[in-house]
Design a protein around this motif. Structure first.
Motif, PDB file in Angstrom:
ATOM      1  N   GLY A  18       0.883  -1.182   0.050  1.00 59.77           N
ATOM      2  CA  GLY A  18      -0.046   0.004  -0.007  1.00 59.77           C
ATOM      3  C   GLY A  18       0.855   1.307   0.117  1.00 59.77           C
ATOM      4  N   GLY A  19       2.060   1.156   0.382  1.00 58.11           N
ATOM      5  CA  GLY A  19       2.794   2.616   0.277  1.00 58.11           C
ATOM      6  C   GLY A  19       3.336   2.714  -1.010  1.00 58.11           C
ATOM      7  N   LEU A  20       4.185   3.887  -1.285  1.00 59.74           N
ATOM      8  CA  LEU A  20       4.598   4.235  -2.357  1.00 59.74           C
ATOM      9  C   LEU A  20       6.192   4.268  -2.502  1.00 59.74           C
ATOM     10  CD1 LEU A  20       2.662   7.511  -2.884  1.00 59.74           C
ATOM     11  CD2 LEU A  20       2.293   5.354  -4.131  1.00 59.74           C
ATOM     12  N   ILE A  21       6.505   3.818  -3.463  1.00 61.73           N
ATOM     13  CA  ILE A  21       8.085   3.686  -3.915  1.00 61.73           C
ATOM     14  C   ILE A  21       8.459   5.069  -4.896  1.00 61.73           C
ATOM     15  CG2 ILE A  21      10.056   2.713  -5.016  1.00 61.73           C
ATOM     16  CD1 ILE A  21       8.563   0.016  -4.312  1.00 61.73           C
ATOM     17  N   THR A  22       9.260   6.052  -4.438  1.00 64.45           N
ATOM     18  CA  THR A  22       9.526   6.848  -5.499  1.00 64.45           C
ATOM     19  C   THR A  22      10.886   6.501  -6.183  1.00 64.45           C
ATOM     20  OG1 THR A  22       8.952   8.477  -4.042  1.00 64.45           O
ATOM     21  CG2 THR A  22      10.312   9.415  -5.620  1.00 64.45           C
ATOM     22  N   SER A  23      10.494   6.594  -7.825  1.00 62.79           N
ATOM     23  CA  SER A  23      11.545   6.073  -8.447  1.00 62.79           C
ATOM     24  C   SER A  23      12.165   7.111  -9.143  1.00 62.79           C
ATOM     25  CB  SER A  23      10.768   5.167  -9.419  1.00 62.79           C
ATOM     26  OG  SER A  23      12.028   4.548 -10.383  1.00 62.79           O
ATOM     27  N   LEU A  24      11.620   8.303  -9.532  1.00 61.66           N
ATOM     28  CA  LEU A  24      12.155   9.462  -9.988  1.00 61.66           C
ATOM     29  C   LEU A  24      11.596  10.466  -8.922  1.00 61.66           C
ATOM     30  CD1 LEU A  24      11.562   9.350 -13.710  1.00 61.66           C
ATOM     31  CD2 LEU A  24      13.787   8.745 -12.457  1.00 61.66           C
ATOM     32  N   ASP A  25      12.345  11.532  -8.752  1.00 62.80           N
ATOM     33  CA  ASP A  25      12.201  12.611  -7.762  1.00 62.80           C
ATOM     34  C   ASP A  25      12.551  13.864  -8.118  1.00 62.80           C
ATOM     35  OD1 ASP A  25      11.500  13.734  -5.291  1.00 62.80           O
ATOM     36  OD2 ASP A  25      12.942  12.843  -4.052  1.00 62.80           O
ATOM     37  N   GLN A  26      11.706  14.683  -8.773  1.00 64.94           N
ATOM     38  CA  GLN A  26      11.944  15.979  -8.915  1.00 64.94           C
ATOM     39  C   GLN A  26      13.186  16.115  -9.981  1.00 64.94           C
ATOM     40  OE1 GLN A  26      10.069  19.089  -8.076  1.00 64.94           O
ATOM     41  NE2 GLN A  26       8.580  17.350  -7.807  1.00 64.94           N
ATOM     42  N   VAL A  27      13.296  15.173 -10.754  1.00 62.85           N
ATOM     43  CA  VAL A  27      14.385  14.920 -11.935  1.00 62.85           C
ATOM     44  C   VAL A  27      14.376  16.234 -12.756  1.00 62.85           C
ATOM     45  CG1 VAL A  27      15.462  13.713 -13.768  1.00 62.85           C
ATOM     46  CG2 VAL A  27      14.546  12.640 -11.609  1.00 62.85           C
ATOM     47  N   VAL A 223      24.756  11.587 -12.526  1.00 64.10           N
ATOM     48  CA  VAL A 223      24.691  10.639 -11.697  1.00 64.10           C
ATOM     49  C   VAL A 223      23.438  10.501 -11.009  1.00 64.10           C
ATOM     50  CG1 VAL A 223      25.893   9.670  -9.517  1.00 64.10           C
ATOM     51  CG2 VAL A 223      27.122  11.225 -11.162  1.00 64.10           C
ATOM     52  N   LEU A 224      22.777   9.493 -11.027  1.00 67.69           N
ATOM     53  CA  LEU A 224      21.419   9.295 -10.626  1.00 67.69           C
ATOM     54  C   LEU A 224      21.366   8.329  -9.473  1.00 67.69           C
ATOM     55  CD1 LEU A 224      18.372   9.811 -11.377  1.00 67.69           C
ATOM     56  CD2 LEU A 224      18.595   7.687 -12.532  1.00 67.69           C
ATOM     57  N   HIS A 225      20.672   8.749  -8.406  1.00 63.80           N
ATOM     58  CA  HIS A 225      20.953   7.958  -7.072  1.00 63.80           C
ATOM     59  C   HIS A 225      19.449   8.306  -6.238  1.00 63.80           C
ATOM     60  CE1 HIS A 225      22.539   5.965  -3.582  1.00 63.80           C
ATOM     61  NE2 HIS A 225      22.202   6.883  -2.855  1.00 63.80           N
ATOM     62  N   ARG A 226      18.838   7.067  -6.112  1.00 67.64           N
ATOM     63  CA  ARG A 226      17.649   7.056  -5.608  1.00 67.64           C
ATOM     64  C   ARG A 226      16.588   8.269  -6.282  1.00 67.64           C
ATOM     65  NH1 ARG A 226      16.537   4.296  -0.916  1.00 67.64           N
ATOM     66  NH2 ARG A 226      18.501   3.698   0.257  1.00 67.64           N
ATOM     67  N   GLY A 227      16.545   8.112  -7.459  1.00 64.36           N
ATOM     68  CA  GLY A 227      15.428   8.879  -8.208  1.00 64.36           C
ATOM     69  C   GLY A 227      15.874  10.384  -8.215  1.00 64.36           C
ATOM     70  N   ARG A 228      17.119  10.742  -8.040  1.00 64.86           N
ATOM     71  CA  ARG A 228      17.384  12.004  -8.079  1.00 64.86           C
ATOM     72  C   ARG A 228      18.739  12.037  -8.902  1.00 64.86           C
ATOM     73  NH1 ARG A 228      14.594  15.435  -4.591  1.00 64.86           N
ATOM     74  NH2 ARG A 228      16.013  17.184  -4.886  1.00 64.86           N
ATOM     75  N   ILE A 229      18.874  13.316  -9.666  1.00 62.30           N
ATOM     76  CA  ILE A 229      20.415  13.585 -10.337  1.00 62.30           C
ATOM     77  C   ILE A 229      20.998  14.466  -9.244  1.00 62.30           C
ATOM     78  CG2 ILE A 229      21.693  15.091 -12.049  1.00 62.30           C
ATOM     79  CD1 ILE A 229      19.817  12.703 -13.227  1.00 62.30           C
TER      80      ILE A 229
END
Length: 258
Positions: A18-27, A223-229
């Motif tokens: 039910g939770g959310l996974i953030t794959s891209l975060d304000q890229v 460099v991408l890490h946990r959905g962030r540049i």
């Protein structure tokens, strides 16, 4: 204006719990026309999600994606496919394995068109494609009637690359396209890739774990890490980077979270 622009792009996936996974975060990033950008990052960084957002395989939750000045995150899938060429890690992807090399190449030429395949399978077309393939000096011009599944991994990847670039797309995506090959073949495929990118002035976005390739071929490394540049390196800086520098940068990102 930059050729590719990501503006505040985010993508979440629902967990089974039910939770959310953030794959891209304000890229946010941009790519200049005719340049090559490499994306590096550890597993789970969001690299594949980024490519799938570009090709409309998934819908983003927020933000905007532009290609050649047009917003593509709301375009139809068929229209986006006609603008973007892609080569995958697995040589089997992006081709019809039981169809011949000739049939696969004709299909690639007709990407985005509605005319039937049979009308394009002419002797003249076969001769034209044979002449084109002869430029690569891989004997592929003599394998036009061979089903793709009977080619070696390297040959299949070269055919996939040719298919992706036949119509000189507005954007070429390379999704770890040498990862499944042995070192010698990977180097050959990468050299041919670079020749085609240069000759056709293709704007290219490349996911790679081969840090040496990122340094050698990219005008920009993201460099991408946990959905962030989390960092970017430009060409004038890249010339002074080593694979050790990039490896340590990635390791430090992981270590900082332990």
């Amino acid at each position: 204006m930059a050729h590719v622009i990501f503006k505040n792009v985010s993508k979440n996936f629902q967990r089974k719990t039910g939770g959310l996974i953030t794959s891209l975060d304000q890229v946010n990033f941009s790519i200049e026309e005719g340049s090559t950008t490499a994306i590096i990052g550890t597993n789970g960084a969001g690299k594949s999600t980024l490519f799938n957002a570009l090709t409309r395989q998934i819908d983003i939750n927020s933000g905007e994606i532009y290609l050649s000045g047009q917003r593509i995150d709301q375009m139809s899938l068929s229209k986006v496919v006609s603008k973007i060429g892609q080569v995958f890690q697995n040589p089997s992807h992006g081709t019809a394995p039981r169809m011949t090399v000739f049939e696969n190449l004709v299909l690639a030429e007709k990407r985005g068109e509605k005319r039937g395949l049979a009308l394009s399978l002419s002797k003249k077309k076969e001769s034209d494609l044979a002449n084109y393939l002869s430029k690569f000096h891989l004997d592929l011009e003599n394998r036009l009637d061979v089903p793709i599944e009977f080619l070696s991994g390297g040959q299949r990847q070269i055919i996939s690359l040719i298919m992706a670039t036949l119509k000189q797309p507005e954007l070429l995506l390379l999704d770890e396209h040498t990862a499944a090959l042995d070192p010698r073949t990977a180097r050959q495929v990468m050299e041919i890739t670079q020749t085609m990118v240069r000759d056709f002035h293709l704007t290219t976005l490349m996911i790679t774990h081969h840090l040496a390739d990122a340094i050698k071929y990219a005008d920009q490394i993201l460099v991408l890490h946990r959905g962030r540049i989390v960092n970017s390196h430009q060409r004038d800086e890249i010339t002074h980077l080593s694979t050790t520098d990039l490896y340590e940068e990635l390791e430090n990102l992981n270590t900082s979270e332990e």
